[in-house]
Design a protein around this motif. Sequence first.
Motif, mmCIF file in Angstrom:
data_model
loop_
_atom_site.group_PDB
_atom_site.id
_atom_site.type_symbol
_atom_site.label_atom_id
_atom_site.label_comp_id
_atom_site.label_asym_id
_atom_site.label_seq_id
_atom_site.Cartn_x
_atom_site.Cartn_y
_atom_site.Cartn_z
ATOM 1 N N UNK A 1 -29.494 74.857 -13.926
ATOM 2 C CA UNK A 1 -28.033 75.014 -13.953
ATOM 3 C C UNK A 1 -27.488 74.839 -15.363
ATOM 4 N N UNK A 2 -27.968 73.814 -16.066
ATOM 5 C CA UNK A 2 -27.476 73.565 -17.419
ATOM 6 C C UNK A 2 -27.825 74.721 -18.348
ATOM 7 N N UNK A 3 -29.011 75.297 -18.153
ATOM 8 C CA UNK A 3 -29.517 76.316 -19.075
ATOM 9 C C UNK A 3 -29.298 77.736 -18.582
ATOM 10 N N UNK A 4 -28.403 77.951 -17.632
ATOM 11 C CA UNK A 4 -28.285 79.286 -17.032
ATOM 12 C C UNK A 4 -27.906 80.354 -18.059
ATOM 13 N N UNK A 5 -27.178 79.976 -19.121
ATOM 14 C CA UNK A 5 -26.802 80.947 -20.146
ATOM 15 C C UNK A 5 -27.518 80.676 -21.468
ATOM 16 N N UNK A 6 -28.585 79.879 -21.439
ATOM 17 C CA UNK A 6 -29.284 79.510 -22.667
ATOM 18 C C UNK A 6 -30.175 80.638 -23.166
ATOM 19 N N UNK A 7 -30.500 80.578 -24.450
ATOM 20 C CA UNK A 7 -31.472 81.528 -24.998
ATOM 21 C C UNK A 7 -32.868 81.215 -24.506
ATOM 22 N N UNK A 8 -33.128 79.923 -24.264
ATOM 23 C CA UNK A 8 -34.461 79.485 -23.858
ATOM 24 C C UNK A 8 -34.366 78.087 -23.274
ATOM 25 N N UNK A 9 -35.131 77.844 -22.211
ATOM 26 C CA UNK A 9 -35.287 76.518 -21.619
ATOM 27 C C UNK A 9 -36.736 76.093 -21.828
ATOM 28 N N UNK A 10 -36.941 74.887 -22.352
ATOM 29 C CA UNK A 10 -38.279 74.411 -22.693
ATOM 30 C C UNK A 10 -38.613 73.184 -21.860
ATOM 31 N N UNK A 11 -39.788 73.187 -21.247
ATOM 32 C CA UNK A 11 -40.268 72.024 -20.499
ATOM 33 C C UNK A 11 -41.731 71.783 -20.850
ATOM 34 N N UNK A 12 -42.171 70.536 -20.678
ATOM 35 C CA UNK A 12 -43.568 70.213 -20.892
ATOM 36 C C UNK A 12 -44.398 70.596 -19.688
ATOM 37 N N UNK A 13 -45.664 70.887 -19.933
ATOM 38 C CA UNK A 13 -46.545 71.254 -18.831
ATOM 39 C C UNK A 13 -46.907 70.088 -17.947
ATOM 40 N N UNK A 14 -46.861 68.869 -18.508
ATOM 41 C CA UNK A 14 -47.218 67.680 -17.756
ATOM 42 C C UNK A 14 -46.172 66.610 -17.976
ATOM 43 N N UNK A 15 -45.897 65.823 -16.966
ATOM 44 C CA UNK A 15 -44.960 64.722 -17.091
ATOM 45 C C UNK A 15 -45.644 63.394 -16.893
ATOM 46 N N UNK A 16 -44.834 62.334 -16.804
ATOM 47 C CA UNK A 16 -45.387 60.985 -16.711
ATOM 48 C C UNK A 16 -45.970 60.694 -15.346
ATOM 49 N N UNK A 17 -45.658 61.543 -14.337
ATOM 50 C CA UNK A 17 -46.143 61.265 -12.992
ATOM 51 C C UNK A 17 -47.410 61.994 -12.621
ATOM 52 N N UNK A 18 -48.075 62.658 -13.599
ATOM 53 C CA UNK A 18 -49.241 63.481 -13.283
ATOM 54 C C UNK A 18 -50.493 62.672 -13.038
ATOM 55 N N UNK A 19 -51.467 63.314 -12.425
ATOM 56 C CA UNK A 19 -52.782 62.733 -12.186
ATOM 57 C C UNK A 19 -53.785 63.390 -13.117
ATOM 58 N N UNK A 20 -54.853 62.665 -13.419
ATOM 59 C CA UNK A 20 -55.921 63.240 -14.206
ATOM 60 C C UNK A 20 -56.455 64.492 -13.506
ATOM 61 N N UNK A 21 -56.563 65.594 -14.248
ATOM 62 C CA UNK A 21 -57.043 66.837 -13.668
ATOM 63 C C UNK A 21 -55.931 67.722 -13.137
ATOM 64 N N UNK A 22 -54.686 67.194 -13.073
ATOM 65 C CA UNK A 22 -53.574 68.023 -12.616
ATOM 66 C C UNK A 22 -53.252 69.042 -13.694
ATOM 67 N N UNK A 23 -53.206 70.313 -13.323
ATOM 68 C CA UNK A 23 -53.085 71.367 -14.325
ATOM 69 C C UNK A 23 -51.647 71.606 -14.762
#
Length: 316
Positions: free
Chosen positions: A99-121
């Motif tokens: 919603x915040x980025x609906x008119x943005x040029x680009x939205x950037x997110x990380x592939x992994x967050x703090x809640x991931x498990x080892x081996x989670x892609x």
Amino acid sequence: MTRPVVVGIDDIEHSARAVAAGAREARLRGAPLWLAHAYHWIPPVVAGVMPGGDTPEGAVRDAATALLAQAVARTHAEFPDLDIHDYAMSGHPGPCLADLAQDAALLVVGGRGRGGFTGLLLGSTALSTVAHTRCPVLVVRGGPDTETGTETGTETEIDIETEAPSDPPATTNRVLVGADVLPPATGPDVISFAFEEAALHASDLRAVHAWEDPGYLYPVAIGGYPSVTLDQLNAECQRRLDALLDPWREKYPDTYVETQVLAGPPSKLLVDSTRTADLLVIGALRHPSGKGVHLGGLGHALLHHSQCPVVIVPEG
């Protein structure tokens, strides 16, 4: 007004690379950088207040605000020329960021967050954000120099005091775009974004079309195409790929363009191609409602296994 580059922040440790990538994209575009964090809380079973008279939601909001202030300070230190804003939002990350980025040029997110498990892609926040996006979204993942460790999908600790997030990883100076030349062919939004990225980064562009040979799937039943027929089919795909790219070749004459037609499993061939690219650009069809995209099997495979960052561009 120049459209902003928006970066979704999980925490300082796991978001450093996404923030650095977003800051570089904002600087190249001359755009403001928005750092955003979405928080949510679970009401207590017994109503009460936090020490000092604050509410539980208020305490979470204050923590989110403090997190963003720290991220802004670090980013200003690395990129003092950028116009940086921060946004703390109450709700689930995927829909809030979209919603915040609906008119943005680009939205950037990380592939992994703090809640991931080892081996989670790939993290759930990244997948949710992609599903809800209405603008191009960059998922920062892949390769040996990322938050997933020395091998894709292997989690390691990152020392945020010694990490230098503003330095980009080793590059091959190439943007890769996956192009479909068969109906429905890849649309102009995807091709235009790929050429723009290549021009911004002074990179070469490789356009790859991979198509499935039925003989590969059913070799016993029908056998492979005769070599002459296979050559004819590849030549026709090549002709269509060149026609798809021609308008942008004229618009970006300084960008070196390479094309490649491959016969075989598209997901495997494109994943293999990402090993020699700095960025992969692919399209995803918009939902009829206009909110979010439909990410098919190929898109999921590339997001999970790409060896470089991936941009999903809504189209259709």
